[in-house]
Write a protein that holds these residues in place. Structure first.
Motif, PDB file in Angstrom:
ATOM      1  N   VAL A 133     -14.653  -6.685   4.181  1.00  0.00           N
ATOM      2  CA  VAL A 133     -13.525  -6.226   3.381  1.00  0.00           C
ATOM      3  C   VAL A 133     -13.020  -7.333   2.471  1.00  0.00           C
ATOM      4  O   VAL A 133     -13.328  -8.517   2.661  1.00  0.00           O
ATOM      5  N   GLU A 134     -12.238  -6.933   1.494  1.00  0.00           N
ATOM      6  CA  GLU A 134     -11.486  -7.861   0.668  1.00  0.00           C
ATOM      7  C   GLU A 134     -10.011  -7.557   0.889  1.00  0.00           C
ATOM      8  O   GLU A 134      -9.560  -6.432   0.650  1.00  0.00           O
ATOM      9  N   HIS A 135      -9.278  -8.553   1.370  1.00  0.00           N
ATOM     10  CA  HIS A 135      -7.876  -8.381   1.750  1.00  0.00           C
ATOM     11  C   HIS A 135      -7.014  -9.148   0.758  1.00  0.00           C
ATOM     12  O   HIS A 135      -7.240 -10.336   0.511  1.00  0.00           O
ATOM     13  N   GLN A 176      -1.840  -4.693  10.315  1.00  0.00           N
ATOM     14  CA  GLN A 176      -1.818  -3.236  10.246  1.00  0.00           C
ATOM     15  C   GLN A 176      -2.611  -2.821   9.002  1.00  0.00           C
ATOM     16  O   GLN A 176      -2.064  -2.511   7.947  1.00  0.00           O
ATOM     17  N   LEU A 177      -3.922  -2.807   9.146  1.00  0.00           N
ATOM     18  CA  LEU A 177      -4.817  -2.682   8.003  1.00  0.00           C
ATOM     19  C   LEU A 177      -4.824  -1.288   7.381  1.00  0.00           C
ATOM     20  O   LEU A 177      -5.136  -1.147   6.198  1.00  0.00           O
ATOM     21  N   LEU A 178      -4.511  -0.256   8.158  1.00  0.00           N
ATOM     22  CA  LEU A 178      -4.448   1.077   7.568  1.00  0.00           C
ATOM     23  C   LEU A 178      -3.364   1.131   6.488  1.00  0.00           C
ATOM     24  O   LEU A 178      -3.561   1.733   5.416  1.00  0.00           O
ATOM     25  N   ASP A 179      -2.234   0.514   6.757  1.00  0.00           N
ATOM     26  CA  ASP A 179      -1.160   0.459   5.770  1.00  0.00           C
ATOM     27  C   ASP A 179      -1.604  -0.335   4.541  1.00  0.00           C
ATOM     28  O   ASP A 179      -1.338   0.062   3.400  1.00  0.00           O
ATOM     29  N   ASP A 183      -1.982   0.995   0.718  1.00  0.00           N
ATOM     30  CA  ASP A 183      -1.194   0.342  -0.324  1.00  0.00           C
ATOM     31  C   ASP A 183      -2.074  -0.308  -1.386  1.00  0.00           C
ATOM     32  O   ASP A 183      -1.556  -0.913  -2.339  1.00  0.00           O
ATOM     33  N   GLY A 184      -3.403  -0.223  -1.217  1.00  0.00           N
ATOM     34  CA  GLY A 184      -4.325  -0.817  -2.183  1.00  0.00           C
ATOM     35  C   GLY A 184      -4.570  -2.297  -1.979  1.00  0.00           C
ATOM     36  O   GLY A 184      -5.142  -2.968  -2.856  1.00  0.00           O
TER      37      GLY A 184
END
Length: 258
Positions: A133-135, A176-179, A183-184
């Protein structure tokens, strides 16, 4: 961002994806650690405190006494005195021998366990785990920083949180990665061209390094030792390591590094 126990090197939003964590063990970067102290020679069974909220004091050497609150996420089976903890307002997962470490004082375990929350999107959860992923994080100045990493698993106890690690910092974090995704601020990257893992028959046993001791040489020639404490189900070559001189949990692909 603050970091527990006065260690400014970790807990901040600078993050190795386990998928890319092919750094030789002898070259792993050392974080500022602390010498472990044991108040008793052997482990004495304690009541199950996984899922409980805790509060305790922390004093290391001449540093002032500080107070910390958190949630017990797990008790490590290969070292039952070691607990994985998520402290309030901090992003790292920490490993401490709460009943042995002399730096821990006045430990309070609150009787009620943390209520389990339901995942809002189980389909996205299944897609996300094990993926690169890219966070995206926002700095205090308002600029955006992008960190490549890998989602490792849904966190225990705090079910709406996820374990993740980053290319620039191979330490175990949880968010909380789903949020963040909605949120993009989290993007799932396309699969690499790596060969897919070989399929296993149901019930098939694969070799595991859990419980094995690891060692590597630091830049000054001294050696650092630790233990493999967990294997990532979504990426079986990836393991969690707890080093003796550090309370952070490191994430490495030990098949690639061997």
């Amino acid at each position: 961002m603050k970091t527990p126990f006065g260690n400014a090197a970790a807990g901040q939003r600078s993050r190795i994806s386990a998928r890319n964590a092919s750094v030789p063990v002898t070259r792993m970067k050392r974080k500022a650690g602390h010498k472990k102290h044991r108040s008793q020679p052997t482990y004495q069974p304690q009541r199950n405190i996984v899922g409980c909220r805790i509060r305790h004091g922390w004093k290391n050497g001449d540093e002032p006494l500080t107070q910390w609150k958190g949630t017990i996420l797990d008790q490590v089976p290969v070292n039952p005195s070691l607990y994985l903890i998520k402290y309030d307002e901090f992003d790292c997962v920490y490993g401490l021998e709460l009943h042995r470490d002399e730096r821990v004082s006045s430990l309070e375990v609150f009787p009620n366990r943390v209520a389990s929350s339901r995942i809002s999107d189980t389909h996205l959860t299944e897609i996300m785990i094990g993926k690169a992923v890219e966070h995206i994080f926002e700095t205090e100045e308002g600029s955006k920083n992008e960190w490549k990493g890998m989602v490792l698993a849904q966190a225990p106890v705090m079910k709406t949180w996820f374990y993740i690690t980053y290319e620039k910092d191979p330490v175990l974090y949880m968010y909380q990665l789903l949020d963040d995704y909605k949120d993009g601020d989290l993007h799932i990257l396309p699969d690499s061209n790596d060969s897919p893992p070989a399929e296993r028959e149901p019930g098939e046993i694969i070799d595991s390094l859990i419980g094995k001791q690891v060692e590597y040489a630091k830049d000054d020639g001294s050696k650092r030792t630790g233990m493999v404490i967990h294997q990532v189900e979504a990426k079986p070559s990836v393991y969690f390591i707890k080093f003796d001189d550090d309370f952070h949990i490191y994430v490495y692909d030990l098949v690639k590094t061997s």
